[in-house]
Design a protein around this motif. Structure first.
Motif, PDB file in Angstrom:
ATOM      1  N   ALA A   1       0.685  -1.066  -0.025  1.00 24.93           N
ATOM      2  CA  ALA A   1       0.011   0.086  -0.033  1.00 24.93           C
ATOM      3  C   ALA A   1       1.043   1.165  -0.056  1.00 24.93           C
ATOM      4  O   ALA A   1       1.936   1.412   0.858  1.00 24.93           O
ATOM      5  N   LEU A   2       0.533   2.303  -0.881  1.00 24.70           N
ATOM      6  CA  LEU A   2       1.428   3.352  -0.967  1.00 24.70           C
ATOM      7  C   LEU A   2       0.426   4.625  -0.691  1.00 24.70           C
ATOM      8  O   LEU A   2      -0.398   4.767  -1.097  1.00 24.70           O
ATOM      9  N   ASP A   3       1.188   5.433  -0.052  1.00 22.99           N
ATOM     10  CA  ASP A   3       0.630   6.747   0.326  1.00 22.99           C
ATOM     11  C   ASP A   3       0.560   7.637  -0.942  1.00 22.99           C
ATOM     12  O   ASP A   3       1.416   7.698  -1.898  1.00 22.99           O
ATOM     13  N   TRP A   4      -0.525   8.246  -1.143  1.00 23.57           N
ATOM     14  CA  TRP A   4      -0.968   8.957  -2.534  1.00 23.57           C
ATOM     15  C   TRP A   4       0.154  10.155  -2.429  1.00 23.57           C
ATOM     16  O   TRP A   4       0.433  10.578  -3.580  1.00 23.57           O
ATOM     17  N   ASN A   5       0.486  10.581  -1.527  1.00 23.66           N
ATOM     18  CA  ASN A   5       1.736  11.802  -1.168  1.00 23.66           C
ATOM     19  C   ASN A   5       2.935  11.522  -1.740  1.00 23.66           C
ATOM     20  O   ASN A   5       3.855  12.545  -1.819  1.00 23.66           O
ATOM     21  N   VAL A   6       3.149  10.200  -1.798  1.00 23.62           N
ATOM     22  CA  VAL A   6       4.648   9.702  -2.380  1.00 23.62           C
ATOM     23  C   VAL A   6       4.624  10.160  -3.857  1.00 23.62           C
ATOM     24  O   VAL A   6       3.347   9.774  -4.522  1.00 23.62           O
TER      25      VAL A   6
ATOM     26  N   ALA B   1      -2.725   9.023   3.335  1.00 28.45           N
ATOM     27  CA  ALA B   1      -2.240   9.589   4.702  1.00 28.45           C
ATOM     28  C   ALA B   1      -2.879  10.681   5.328  1.00 28.45           C
ATOM     29  O   ALA B   1      -2.962  10.702   6.620  1.00 28.45           O
ATOM     30  N   ARG B   2      -3.152  11.613   4.650  1.00 33.39           N
ATOM     31  CA  ARG B   2      -3.645  12.953   5.177  1.00 33.39           C
ATOM     32  C   ARG B   2      -4.898  12.711   5.926  1.00 33.39           C
ATOM     33  O   ARG B   2      -5.455  13.331   6.763  1.00 33.39           O
ATOM     34  N   TRP B   3      -5.742  11.729   5.395  1.00 32.93           N
ATOM     35  CA  TRP B   3      -7.177  11.607   5.680  1.00 32.93           C
ATOM     36  C   TRP B   3      -7.321  10.044   6.187  1.00 32.93           C
ATOM     37  O   TRP B   3      -8.557  10.137   6.900  1.00 32.93           O
TER      38      TRP B   3
END
Length: 617
Positions: free
Chosen positions: A513-518, A540-542
């Protein structure tokens, strides 16, 4: 022919192996067929040599989209590419043998490049056939066919898992088949005419299944078929069979893409259709579309040293000249409509990306460039000096006008926006600069090459040979520098920024699973390395990081310790790697239940791929 003569002809004994040609075999067919086979093999070898350093997708997200589509079609795991451009499945079908043969990412990727090379090199025999139809002698058709197949836009993109490796071949084949369908002489059997028409339609439908540019080809092909019936060039039955073939293959392609969409884009795409609608319903939008489309035409002229410009002028003259045969006029109009349709439709759908490639870009029209180049080269070799000079002057005028439009619309954005080396393989070579874009310097360099080509073609003695040698040298130099300055640095950089193979057992791992902000370049690379893992996204922000996966990759803000990127990490989760890179900063956390790395198993697991240096694979 008298009855006796006919009888003597039929009764003639079969040709012997001592040199007589069998009946029905055109003169020198076997000779030139063998040379074409050898030339095709040489073209394949050139492509494989240049692509030898490619080990991972770097033309992202495009390459990743096609690779993951093929992986899904072979029963492999899904990868979440939501909110990005949808990459269609037609091209992915060609990649399936790589997934049947291998199950490790680098091996699969390299086999895909072999498939690219085998198909891309087919441009040589296709260009040879087109040049023969333009009445160029066998030898010069063969030589110019090699030059056409070595165009940087053809060879460079074959180094990546992109539709651009096969689209030039498909477009060339479509034009040859359509020309044969429209212009077949009356004595040609109905079955053969039907085959030509249906084959051309299926090629167009396949392009549609592979890329949105195929929509333009379908519209153009439909127009040609309507004209063929309207002007009674072809009967309704023959045309109807071609239309049925078009509908059947296009329908199958639509079903294929509908199957892939929820598996790769569960959150939806980036709504390019919405961009298209907005651009075509406002004056500002029309300004964007016309200016960016003009920039694409400028690129084709300059990138080929003006020769594609001569081809474009020639096609335009055929389309409007009074003495042109009606069927040839229709085909010329089809080529112009294809160029205009691709240039302006892609510009209309293109999102604002704050990069110079928004305003001048060569890749979208690269599928048509070899056709224009072959026509332009034939004019240089066959036309009178007066015609060549007129075409060259018109090309210079067109190049300057299109460059002026780009300068007027883009202005200082050409120096302020992001310069992406991948967007400019030819103009970087022409200006000998891989860090900045120079509109007028590239224009001047391309037109100087055009002047040299015209001058060389008119030298006394072996002028044609000198022209071919010059063009081959320029093409090979351009594509070689593009490989060393663009392709290989991209692979080396992205590998060092993202490769986790020495940190965790990625083959045994089943989910990531990868953070969208990467940044998306890093995200897609991580999906690639985790080849057998299902890839999902979260913000990960929300949204809390998922705990039911083997690996979680989080964005790493500046000034924050890596351990603080997941403050409420469950017990047992630990950091396996953290990196600050030019592409983006990230931290990888591994589940306590995830497979542990076995240093002694790593070497055999990755097929003997030796470590690059201690601690890195």
């Amino acid at each position: 022919m008298t009855t006796q003569a006919a009888t003597r002809t039929v009764a003639r004994p079969p040709a012997r192996s001592t040199g007589e040609r069998p009946a029905g075999v055109p003169p020198r067919f076997r000779h030139w067929g063998l040379l074409l086979l050898i030339g095709w093999a040489a073209q394949v070898a050139v492509r494989l040599w240049l692509a030898a350093g490619q080990t991972m997708p770097v033309a992202t997200p495009d390459e990743a989209g096609y690779l993951f589509a093929a992986r899904v079609l072979t029963g492999g795991p899904e990868a979440d590419m939501s909110y990005g451009t949808v990459y269609r499945g037609g091209y992915a079908l060609l990649l399936l043998p790589a997934f049947w043969i291998a199950d490790e990412p680098i091996t699969v990727y390299r086999i895909c490049l072999v498939i690219n090379a085998l198909i891309s090199a087919a441009l040589l025999p296709l260009a040879y056939l087109m040049l023969r139809r333009m009445r160029l002698p066998h030898g010069w058709s063969y030589a110019v066919g090699h030059v056409t197949a070595l165009l940087p836009s053809v060879v460079f993109y074959a180094e990546f898992v992109l539709t651009d490796a096969v689209l030039p071949v498909a477009v060339f084949g479509w034009l040859l088949l359509t020309h044969a369908w429209l212009t077949a002489p009356p004595e040609t059997s109905r079955a053969r005419v039907t085959l030509y028409g249906a084959s051309a339609a299926m090629v167009v439908a396949y392009v549609y299944a592979s890329h949105t540019r195929g929509v333009i080809l379908i519209v153009v092909q439909a127009g040609l078929m309507a004209a063929a019936v309207l002007f009674r060039w072809r009967d309704r039955r023959t045309t109807g069979i071609a239309a049925a073939a078009l509908a059947a293959v296009a329908g199958a392609g639509a079903l294929l893409n509908a199957h892939l969409l929820p598996r790769l884009y569960p959150g939806g795409d980036n709504n390019l259709g919405g961009n298209l609608e907005r651009r075509l319903t406002s004056l500002d939008g029309y300004g964007w579309v016309l200016s960016l489309g003009t920039g694409q035409v400028w690129y084709q002229i300059v990138a080929t040293g003006g020769i594609a410009g001569i081809g474009l002028i020639t096609v335009a003259v055929l389309a409007v000249r009074r003495g042109t045969a009606p069927r040839l006029r229709a085909l010329a109009l089809a080529v112009l409509a294809t160029i205009a349709g691709i240039a302006f439709a892609t510009s209309a759908a293109l999102p604002v990306e704050w990069r110079i490639g928004n305003y001048v870009y060569g890749r979208y029209l690269a599928c048509v460039t070899p056709v224009l180049f072959a026509v332009g080269a034939a004019v240089l070799l066959r036309a009178t000096l007066r015609t060549v000079l007129w075409a060259a002057a018109a090309t210079v005028t067109l190049a300057v006008l299109t460059a002026s439009v780009v300068q007027w619309y883009a202005g200082d954005l050409l120096s302020r926006y992001t310069y992406t080396r991948f967007d400019f393989p030819e103009t970087s070579f022409l200006t000998w600069n891989w860090t900045e874009f120079h509109l007028w310097r590239a224009t001047l360099a391309g037109l100087v090459l055009l002047g040299l080509a015209v001058f060389t073609a008119r030298l006394p003695g072996h002028s044609r040979a000198a022209l071919v040698v010059m063009l081959v040298t320029v093409n090979l130099a351009a594509v070689t520098t593009a490989t060393t300055q663009i392709s290989r640095p991209l692979v080396q950089g992205l590998t060092s920024y993202t490769d986790l193979r020495d940190k965790t057992d990625l083959e045994a791992q089943r989910s990531i699973a990868l953070d969208w902000n990467v940044p998306w370049t890093v995200r897609l690379a991580q999906f690639y390395w985790a080849w057998d893992s299902k890839g999902t996204l979260f913000d990960a922000r929300w949204t809390p990081a998922p705990r039911n996966v083997d690996l979680v990759v989080l964005a790493w803000p500046k000034g924050v310790p890596a351990e603080q990127t997941w403050r409420d990490a469950p017990d047992g989760w630990r950091i396996v790697d953290s990196r600050r890179t030019p592409e983006g900063d990230w931290v990888a956390w591994r589940s306590p239940s995830a497979p542990q790395q076995d240093p002694e198993h790593t070497f055999s697991l990755w097929r003997g791929d030796p470590p690059r240096h201690p601690g890195r694979r």
